[in-house]
Design a protein around this motif. Structure first.
Motif, PDB file in Angstrom:
ATOM      1  N   LEU A 167       0.836  -1.203   0.000  1.00  0.00           N
ATOM      2  CA  LEU A 167       0.000   0.000   0.000  1.00  0.00           C
ATOM      3  C   LEU A 167       0.867   1.248   0.000  1.00  0.00           C
ATOM      4  O   LEU A 167       0.562   2.231  -0.676  1.00  0.00           O
ATOM      5  N   ASN A 168       1.983   1.227   0.753  1.00  0.00           N
ATOM      6  CA  ASN A 168       2.903   2.363   0.764  1.00  0.00           C
ATOM      7  C   ASN A 168       3.514   2.580  -0.612  1.00  0.00           C
ATOM      8  O   ASN A 168       3.619   3.709  -1.082  1.00  0.00           O
ATOM      9  N   GLN A 169       3.920   1.497  -1.263  1.00  0.00           N
ATOM     10  CA  GLN A 169       4.492   1.609  -2.608  1.00  0.00           C
ATOM     11  C   GLN A 169       3.453   2.130  -3.581  1.00  0.00           C
ATOM     12  O   GLN A 169       3.765   2.930  -4.456  1.00  0.00           O
ATOM     13  N   GLY A 224       3.851   9.681  -8.079  1.00  0.00           N
ATOM     14  CA  GLY A 224       4.926   9.787  -9.057  1.00  0.00           C
ATOM     15  C   GLY A 224       6.309   9.649  -8.459  1.00  0.00           C
ATOM     16  O   GLY A 224       7.301   9.942  -9.120  1.00  0.00           O
ATOM     17  N   GLU A 225       6.397   9.194  -7.222  1.00  0.00           N
ATOM     18  CA  GLU A 225       7.694   9.060  -6.553  1.00  0.00           C
ATOM     19  C   GLU A 225       8.343   7.707  -6.797  1.00  0.00           C
ATOM     20  O   GLU A 225       9.512   7.526  -6.539  1.00  0.00           O
ATOM     21  N   LEU A 226       7.586   6.737  -7.274  1.00  0.00           N
ATOM     22  CA  LEU A 226       8.087   5.377  -7.471  1.00  0.00           C
ATOM     23  C   LEU A 226       7.852   4.976  -8.903  1.00  0.00           C
ATOM     24  O   LEU A 226       6.776   5.167  -9.443  1.00  0.00           O
ATOM     25  N   LYS A 227       8.865   4.422  -9.537  1.00  0.00           N
ATOM     26  CA  LYS A 227       8.747   3.951 -10.921  1.00  0.00           C
ATOM     27  C   LYS A 227       8.824   2.435 -10.931  1.00  0.00           C
ATOM     28  O   LYS A 227       9.689   1.847 -10.307  1.00  0.00           O
ATOM     29  N   LEU A 228       7.871   1.772 -11.614  1.00  0.00           N
ATOM     30  CA  LEU A 228       7.926   0.313 -11.763  1.00  0.00           C
ATOM     31  C   LEU A 228       8.966  -0.054 -12.793  1.00  0.00           C
ATOM     32  O   LEU A 228       9.119   0.622 -13.792  1.00  0.00           O
ATOM     33  N   GLU A 229       9.679  -1.154 -12.541  1.00  0.00           N
ATOM     34  CA  GLU A 229      10.709  -1.602 -13.480  1.00  0.00           C
ATOM     35  C   GLU A 229      10.140  -2.549 -14.497  1.00  0.00           C
ATOM     36  O   GLU A 229       9.248  -3.261 -14.292  1.00  0.00           O
TER      37      GLU A 229
END
Length: 57
Positions: A43-45, A52-57
């Motif tokens: 949930l945090n991710q 927009g702080e986390l990008k999926l690889e």
């Protein structure tokens, strides 16, 4: 004697962050759906990704 047929759950729902199997769903073909599993870390991710702080690889 006729064997009753059960619908096959060919669809799977997988957490897009930790990869855990969340559920299976009845579909006509093999399908994979991605969601989050409601664990705190996922949930945090998810909230970081929404901002927009986390990008999926």
């Amino acid at each position: 004697m006729e064997i009753p047929s059960r619908p096959q759950a060919l669809g799977t729902v997988i957490c897009k962050y930790c990869g855990e199997l969340i559920d299976s769903v009845d579909t006509e073909k093999v399908m994979t759906y991605y969601s989050n599993c409601k664990q705190e870390q996922c949930l945090n991710q998810d909230s970081e990704f929404q901002r927009g702080e986390l990008k999926l690889e």
